[in-house]
Design an enzyme around this catalytic site. Structure first.
Site, mmCIF file in Angstrom:
data_model
loop_
_atom_site.group_PDB
_atom_site.id
_atom_site.type_symbol
_atom_site.label_atom_id
_atom_site.label_comp_id
_atom_site.label_asym_id
_atom_site.label_seq_id
_atom_site.Cartn_x
_atom_site.Cartn_y
_atom_site.Cartn_z
ATOM 1 N N LYS A 138 0.502 -1.003 0.282
ATOM 2 C CA LYS A 138 0.148 -0.003 0.154
ATOM 3 C C LYS A 138 0.516 0.988 0.602
ATOM 4 O O LYS A 138 2.037 1.277 0.590
ATOM 5 C CB LYS A 138 -0.961 0.305 1.246
ATOM 6 N N GLY B 130 -5.018 2.852 -7.177
ATOM 7 C CA GLY B 130 -5.916 3.617 -6.468
ATOM 8 C C GLY B 130 -6.391 3.012 -5.606
ATOM 9 O O GLY B 130 -6.738 2.383 -5.072
ATOM 10 N N ASP B 131 -6.633 4.401 -4.831
ATOM 11 C CA ASP B 131 -7.721 4.105 -3.313
ATOM 12 C C ASP B 131 -8.208 6.113 -3.501
ATOM 13 O O ASP B 131 -8.782 6.300 -4.271
ATOM 14 C CB ASP B 131 -7.051 4.011 -2.553
#
Ligand code: NDP
Length: 460
Positions: free
Chosen positions: A140, A179-180
């Site tokens: 992440k 993406g996030d």
């Protein structure tokens, strides 16, 4: 005889003591990182029966190793704003675990981003990715950059600077970001362009969530929201219920929320509320999704503006109040810890039947306990929102094969993956003595696959 029946009481007691001891070590080694501690605690506690049954995991220090990232990269991101002033942000990438594949996980751009948040997300990602059954490890990243209110040119300069450093650590077979929060198609496009420019060739598989015209997968945009609804639908159907004619509340109005609303509406539900970080709207006639999409995806405005097109709807400042709206199904799709114990109690008192976590860790540990104690069907994030990363992995497959599947093909694969995640989580929960508890079931099912791969690969 189930696995749970084979486990001796004294082994459970010893396993609990061991798991608690490693948790204390994690806290000591990562001081002040409350979100990371919370994610570790939730997973560790549910693994106690696994450690009681299989001493090999303790003997090989799997818990100590799995909670320590393989690598953490932090870096300076300097960029120039539209006034010619130099701004500095901090970039992160946590490469947590590569036992079952290249690191895979999104990038978040939000002012709240720090090491604790990226580590909690990266840790969760290990188990989520494992649950999908695909070959993807956990990672992440992100930055404390706030895209809100920035011009397209500022977002481009920032993302180019971000990728100028990040490119050294990623690649189609090494680490594949997506993406996030705060990172959608626009940001992925700018980052892919900069990566390609620096590294040369056409390395399509280095990022997922790309535009469909240049290597992206159809249905990736929809995947997390759709997947969440597919998962909740499995939980409902097992109990003889469905979305049809149910009242649904969805928090957020970003990527996950929009497609969760769309699929829930397609299945016959009435979605009466959604929100952004300023407040929420309540539309008793059912949310008009076209207006939300226009506001949030095209004009990038506040959800409050919904009232201009729909004056009969109501707007309320603040986010927590959304959980006071009576509903059958709640889909928290905004951010972490958005449902606390009090909100959970209100939802239960108002008769909620199912929760599907579209966001990552949207319910606090206390809120989860309230739901489970009150027999509310609870789809935890790492299972319910795994459709996004699963479809990202399908994008990687298409990039490797240099072909594109149709929307229907990808959607059908996504649907099947969500059903499998549900079935595997139910099975693990039953085997280890927690029937109906998908928090425990998904953690155990996700853990065992990674732990066995780590065992097979030796002490690394
Ligand atoms: P977006 O940036 O598209 O949307 C986020 C939404 O949540 C926006 O409506 C935003 O409001 C709101 N929000 C953000 N922060 C807060 C906050 N602190 N309090 C209240 N509301 C907030 O992000 P995504 O839809 O992509 O992600 C949402 C969640 O889903 C995250 O937890 C993410 O980690 C998770 N997730 C996303 C996946 C994906 O494929 N995108 C995959 C799996 C999980 P505003 O417009 O005001 O910023």
């Amino acid at each position: 005889m189930t696995i749970a029946q084979e486990i001796k009481q004294e082994d459970l007691v010893a396993a609990k003591a061991y798991v608690d001891e490693v948790y204390e070590l994690v806290k000591k080694r990562n001081p002040g990182e409350s979100e990371f501690h919370q994610a570790v605690k939730e997973i560790f506690d549910s693994l106690i029966p696994v450690f009681a049954k299989h001493p090999k995991y303790k003997e090989n220090a799997i818990l100590e190793r799995i909670s320590e990232p393989e690598r953490i990269i932090t870096f300076r991101v300097p960029w120039m704003d539209d006034e010619g002033k130099v701004q500095v942000n901090r970039g992160f990438r946590v490469q947590f675990n590569s036992a079952i594949g290249p690191y895979k996980g999104g990038l978040r751009f939000h002012p709240s981003v720090n090491a604790s948040i990226i580590k909690f997300l990266g840790f969760e990602q290990i188990f989520k990715n494992s649950l999908t059954g695909q070959w993807i490890g956990g990672g992440k990243g992100g930055s404390d950059f706030d895209p809100k209110g920035k011009s397209d040119a500022e977002v481009m300069r920032f993302t180019q600077s971000f990728m100028t450093e990040l490119n050294k650590y990623i690649g189609p077979d090494e680490d594949v970001p997506a993406g996030d929060i705060g990172v959608g198609g626009r940001e992925i496009g700018f980052m892919f362009g900069q990566y390609k420019r620096i590294r040369g060739g056409y390395p399509a598989g280095v990022l997922t969530g790309k535009g469909v015209g240049y290597g992206g997968s159809l249905a990736r945009t929809e995947a997390t929201g759709y997947g969440c609804v597919y998962f909740v639908n499995e939980m409902l159907q097992d109990q003889g219920m469905s979305f049809k004619d149910s009242t649904v509340v969805v928090s957020g109005s970003g990527n996950v929320s929009i497609y969760a609303i769309k699929k829930a509406q397609e299945l016959g539900a009435k979605v009466v509320a959604c929100s952004d970080s300023n407040g929420y709207i309540y539309d008793k006639n059912g949310i008009d999704l076209k207006t939300v999409v226009q506001l949030k995806e095209v004009e990038r405005k506040r959800i409050k503006e919904y009232l201009k097109a729909h004056p009969h709807a109501e707007y309320f400042e603040g986010c927590e109040g959304i959980w006071t709206i009576p509903c059958d199904i709640a889909l928290p799709c905004a951010t972490q810890n958005e449902i606390n114990e009090e909100s959970a109690k209100i939802l239960v008192a108002n008769g909620v039947k199912a929760i599907g976590e579209g966001a990552n860790m949207p319910s606090t540990l206390e809120a989860i306990e309230v739901f489970l104690n009150n027999k509310v069907l609870f789809g935890p994030a790492k299972a319910a929102n795994a459709g996004g990363v699963a479809t990202s992995a399908l994008e990687m497959v298409q990039n490797s094969m240099r072909l594109s599947w149709t929307f229907e093909e990808v959607d059908a694969k996504l649907h099947e993956i969500m059903k499998n995640i549900y079935r595997n989580s139910v099975r693990a929960a039953n085997e280890y003595g927690y029937p109906g508890n998908l928090v425990v079931g998904s953690n155990i099912a996700g853990f065992i696959r990674v732990a066995d791969a780590m065992l097979a690969q030796g002490v690394i």
